[in-house]
Design an enzyme around this catalytic site. Structure first.
Site, PDB file in Angstrom:
ATOM      1  CG  LEU A  40     111.940 -18.603  13.969  1.00  0.00           C
ATOM      2  CD1 LEU A  40     112.412 -20.050  13.810  1.00  0.00           C
ATOM      3  CD2 LEU A  40     111.789 -17.948  12.598  1.00  0.00           C
ATOM      4  N   GLY A 188      90.108  -7.355  22.910  1.00  0.00           N
ATOM      5  CA  GLY A 188      89.799  -6.383  23.961  1.00  0.00           C
ATOM      6  C   GLY A 188      89.226  -7.051  25.202  1.00  0.00           C
ATOM      7  CG  HIS A 448      77.928 -39.836  33.600  1.00  0.00           C
ATOM      8  ND1 HIS A 448      77.251 -38.639  33.534  1.00  0.00           N
ATOM      9  CD2 HIS A 448      77.817 -40.274  34.886  1.00  0.00           C
ATOM     10  CE1 HIS A 448      76.728 -38.376  34.722  1.00  0.00           C
ATOM     11  NE2 HIS A 448      77.054 -39.354  35.556  1.00  0.00           N
TER      12      HIS A 448
END
Ligand SMILES: Cc1cc2nc3c(=O)[nH]c(=O)nc-3n(C[C@H](O)[C@H](O)[C@H](O)COP(=O)(O)OP(=O)(O)OC[C@H]3O[C@@H](n4cnc5c(N)ncnc54)[C@H](O)[C@@H]3O)c2cc1C
Length: 469
Positions: A40, A188, A448
């Site tokens: 599957l 590609g 941060h």
């Protein structure tokens, strides 16, 4: 043989089909999924997204060990490649994912019918079973999710040995010395990167004068520059007119797309990656009267309904970006529609990611599209060179660009080139789903030091008030 009756039969178990089947059973519909492959998950899990990302990650680790660690003060001895082990890891990842879908089918009571499905009449499907014989099914709703196949190119005969599609490129037995990639799209470039990192000299031949057509022009340009720095060669604006495999390798004939003298390139392996085409063959669409569009895709309305009542289609076999998450979202929506709910997909907010290193991610409109449509917009840009976390990771290539409506500040698109761009884009996709303005992202607290701060800074830059540049 007696017919098996279902509320819904899905043909194809790719990300569109298996998700549709699971959602349909969640909604109380008796559902079967017909799949002709032995496992599957469709193209995505077997020969697409998952194996390519497994190889991309493994080859990145190899490349990092060779070239990326010294800067962090990590000394490694000689780094070697065990290609069979890398391929085995990829296979393990694929197996775990395809088995995962089989588990989900069991859990959700989706009946998996192993064979090739063909629609014989509205509401009727005949399955040529893999084990032999056939089975007849009836369903109130049929969902076609048969996906796509790689596009052929006249004069370039694929043998999956020396002239391969992405499927062959995922299973090469050794690292080719020279690899020519026909097509500068994401498949590609991703497969090119895998083999380039493992030692191939990679040349990408692209018909257009740019790579990654459809992505923001600035992202494409910078991506090309970065890939060139990594050692990839590009021949843009070039048309491949033929390829011949011989003892000395594969000779590829190319000529300028605009006309001019032809030349010949030689490679050990040629990868044909010029796009994908919808897979509708053998489905009995003609006799069922299901209409196709001019590009051979199944025509659907906004509710994924074909022109034949009770027959729906989703994923790569219909219009829209050929992406797994687009197919998944359509799978959910079509199951909900068949169950009488209001399933919907917002095509304005479907991200696209290219998993080279650094990654490129995009959502919404590009600058080129906005200009062509005459939309007044503001652009905010922030480079990763100015992001503390990117510096710490020594991964400062790239930028975040946010495009917002000049008047309303509503985000129209975002384009990110950089480390983990595919994860970073999610914040903007959520924002766009909620109709966010650039100001909303700019005023949201970002931890941060994180790469996400570059997203916040780009949002600030839309209003001309970035802090860290
Ligand atoms: C190399 C590669 C990398 C990719 N990487 C990404 C990525 O990173 N991210 C991304 O979003 N997308 C990626 N894609 C695209 C993605 O795989 C597809 O968009 C997605 O799989 C489409 O899902 P689908 O459900 O429409 O069809 P598919 O996944 O193609 O599945 C269709 C299934 O239908 C079955 N089938 C066909 N006809 C019949 C029949 N008559 N009877 C029974 N079964 C039938 C097929 O065997 C197949 O299993 C990649 C594709 C390739 C090739």
């Amino acid at each position: 043989m007696a017919e098996s009756a279902f509320d819904v039969v899905v043909i194809g178990s790719g990300p569109g089909g298996y998700v549709a089947a699971i959602r349909a059973t969640q909604l109380g519909l008796k559902t079967a999924c017909v799949e002709k492959r032995e496992t599957l998950g469709g193209t995505c899990l077997n020969i697409g997204c998952i194996p390519s990302k497994a190889l991309l990650y493994s080859s990145e680790v190899f490349d990092e060990a060779r070239h990326g660690m010294a800067i962090h003060g990590v000394k490694v001895g000689e780094v070697g490649l065990d290609l069979p082990a890398m391929m085995a890891q990829k296979t393990k990842v694929v197996d775990a994912n395809t088995a995962g879908v089989a588990f989900l089918f069991k859990k959700n009571k989706v009946e998996w019918i192993k064979g090739a499905g063909r629609i014989t009449a509205p509401g009727k499907i005949e399955v040529a079973l893999n084990a032999g014989g056939s089975q007849s099914l009836t369903a109130r709703g049929i969902i076609i999710a048969t996906g796509s196949d790689s596009m052929p190119l006249p004069g370039v005969p694929v043998d999956e040995r020396s002239i391969v599609t992405s499927t062959g490129a995922l299973t090469l037995a050794s690292v080719p010395k020279r690899l020519i990639v026909i097509g500068g799209g994401y498949i590609g470039l991703e497969m090119g990167s895998v083999w380039q990192r493992l030692g191939s000299q990679v040349t990408v031949v692209e018909f257009l004068d740019r790579i990654l057509p459809g992505m923001d022009g600035e992202v494409s340009k910078q991506m090309q520059r970065i890939l060139q720095k990594q050692g990839m060669t590009f021949k843009l604006g070039m048309k491949v007119t033929g390829a011949t495999a011989g003892d000395a390798g594969v000779a590829v004939r190319i000529e300028p797309a605009k006309g001019g003298p032809s030349q010949s390139l030689v490679a050990d392996i040629v990868l044909l990656a010029i796009g994908r085409q919808p897979l509708t063959e053998g489905l009995g669409l003609e006799s069922a009267g299901v209409a196709l569009d001019e590009r051979g895709r199944i025509k659907t309305d906004v509710h994924f309904a074909t022109n034949v009542p009770g027959i729906y289609a989703i994923g790569d076999v219909i219009a829209g970006p050929m992406l797994a998450h687009k197919a998944e979202d359509e799978g959910v929506a079509v199951a909900e529609i068949i169950a009488g709910q209001a399933g919907h997909v917002n095509y304005e907010a479907i991200p696209g990611v290219v998993y080279n290193w650094p990654e490129a991610a995009s959502v919404g409109k590009t600058e080129e599209q906005l200009k062509a449509e005459g939309v007044a917009y503001k652009a905010g840009k922030f480079p990763f060179t100015a992001n503390g976390r990117a510096r710490a990771m020594a991964m400062t290539d790239g930028f975040v660009k946010i495009l917002a409506d000049a008047k309303t500040d509503r985000i129209l698109g975002a384009h990110i080139l950089g480390a983990n761009a595919g994860d970073l884009i999610a914040e903007i996709v959520v924002g766009m789903e909620f109709g966010a303005a650039a100001e909303d992202i700019a005023r949201t607290c970002h931890a941060h030091p994180t790469l996400n701060e570059a997203v916040k800074e780009a949002a600030l830059a839309v209003g001309g008030r970035a802090i860290h540049i």
